[in-house]
Design a protein around this motif. Sequence first.
Motif, PDB file in Angstrom:
ATOM      1  N   ALA A   1       0.793  -1.095  -0.140  1.00 36.45           N
ATOM      2  CA  ALA A   1       0.154   0.162   0.114  1.00 36.45           C
ATOM      3  C   ALA A   1       0.823   1.476  -0.017  1.00 36.45           C
ATOM      4  O   ALA A   1       0.477   2.356  -0.145  1.00 36.45           O
TER       5      ALA A   1
ATOM      6  N   HIS B   1      -2.240   0.739  -8.824  1.00 34.91           N
ATOM      7  CA  HIS B   1      -2.956   1.655  -9.495  1.00 34.91           C
ATOM      8  C   HIS B   1      -3.252   3.051  -8.771  1.00 34.91           C
ATOM      9  O   HIS B   1      -4.323   3.324  -8.545  1.00 34.91           O
ATOM     10  N   PRO B   2      -2.294   3.782  -8.576  1.00 37.27           N
ATOM     11  CA  PRO B   2      -2.275   4.779  -7.526  1.00 37.27           C
ATOM     12  C   PRO B   2      -3.011   6.103  -8.478  1.00 37.27           C
ATOM     13  O   PRO B   2      -3.770   6.623  -7.733  1.00 37.27           O
TER      14      PRO B   2
ATOM     15  N   TYR C   1     -10.541   7.891  -7.179  1.00 39.68           N
ATOM     16  CA  TYR C   1     -11.469   7.361  -6.105  1.00 39.68           C
ATOM     17  C   TYR C   1     -11.553   8.324  -4.852  1.00 39.68           C
ATOM     18  O   TYR C   1     -12.639   8.690  -4.581  1.00 39.68           O
TER      19      TYR C   1
ATOM     20  N   HIS D   1      -9.312   0.008  -0.009  1.00 38.94           N
ATOM     21  CA  HIS D   1      -8.149   0.591  -0.536  1.00 38.94           C
ATOM     22  C   HIS D   1      -7.528  -0.671  -1.649  1.00 38.94           C
ATOM     23  O   HIS D   1      -6.885  -0.394  -2.569  1.00 38.94           O
TER      24      HIS D   1
ATOM     25  N   LEU E   1       0.323   3.951  -2.572  1.00 35.34           N
ATOM     26  CA  LEU E   1      -0.977   4.529  -2.765  1.00 35.34           C
ATOM     27  C   LEU E   1      -1.133   5.719  -1.503  1.00 35.34           C
ATOM     28  O   LEU E   1      -1.603   6.722  -1.826  1.00 35.34           O
TER      29      LEU E   1
ATOM     30  N   PHE F   1      -7.277  -1.035  -5.249  1.00 34.10           N
ATOM     31  CA  PHE F   1      -6.156  -0.139  -6.306  1.00 34.10           C
ATOM     32  C   PHE F   1      -4.739  -0.553  -6.022  1.00 34.10           C
ATOM     33  O   PHE F   1      -3.907   0.337  -6.541  1.00 34.10           O
ATOM     34  N   TYR F   2      -4.495  -1.543  -5.300  1.00 34.52           N
ATOM     35  CA  TYR F   2      -2.934  -2.053  -5.296  1.00 34.52           C
ATOM     36  C   TYR F   2      -2.259  -1.833  -6.883  1.00 34.52           C
ATOM     37  O   TYR F   2      -2.975  -2.479  -7.738  1.00 34.52           O
TER      38      TYR F   2
ATOM     39  N   GLU G   1      -5.603   5.606 -10.252  1.00 36.19           N
ATOM     40  CA  GLU G   1      -7.145   5.344 -10.066  1.00 36.19           C
ATOM     41  C   GLU G   1      -7.450   5.478  -8.656  1.00 36.19           C
ATOM     42  O   GLU G   1      -8.699   5.925  -8.469  1.00 36.19           O
ATOM     43  N   TRP G   2      -6.610   5.045  -7.744  1.00 37.01           N
ATOM     44  CA  TRP G   2      -6.691   5.456  -6.321  1.00 37.01           C
ATOM     45  C   TRP G   2      -7.066   6.812  -5.845  1.00 37.01           C
ATOM     46  O   TRP G   2      -8.054   7.347  -5.348  1.00 37.01           O
TER      47      TRP G   2
END
Length: 221
Positions: free
Chosen positions: A29, A208-209, A215, A202, A32, A205-206, A211-212
């Motif tokens: 994470a 995929h920062p 969101y 969360h 993220l 979204f691993y 897309e995080w």
Amino acid sequence: MNPTINTSMKAKAVLHAIIDPLCGWCYAAAPLLDAAANAGFEITLHAGGMLTGPRRKQIDSQWRDYVMPHDQRIAALTGQAFGENYYEGLLRDTSIVLDSAPPIRAMLAVYALGGNDLAYLHAVQLAHYRDGKCASDEPNLQVLAEKMGLDGAAFAKEFAQNEDAFYQHILASRALMNQLGAQGFPSVALATSEENLRLLNHSRFYGHPSEWLVYLNEQVS
């Protein structure tokens, strides 16, 4: 690493991340949390003490066989580095006892000295998983603090005297987990000036920062 929840914020929002320095999925994470911090979100860390007291773990072949598939999945999902010195060094060193207390106390010391505890956490994670330098080793922890520009003697003094603060921090972090109904590490909750603290999903979204961040911005808009 202030365990007190404050929902009146100057930043656009606060992410409360319940983590443990020896949790591989918390390492997953890290991108993220970095992306959120760089986008202007305030990050408050709450360390839960996953491997403390009777839960400390001496490395053996069973532990290595247990964690390696998780580590390999994390690497595939996120691109996070797991080095040869970790796989073939640290994970084969049966003299090592994995204990979350020293790195958590080190994070508290860094925070108390005005350092960036999120950056320090990630330095500890990289040293452990990429470089094979055990995160439970106090000399390693001091070297990492010094690399951040903190005074080594001041760090050592703060570390030596924060045992009570460590126990209080763990209790507060676990109370927060219960409050949120969080099931494990990491858990991430969002607080904004308009809303109460609430748990976020969360894990999808691993890796995929970007897309995080989309969101997160949707959650605060």
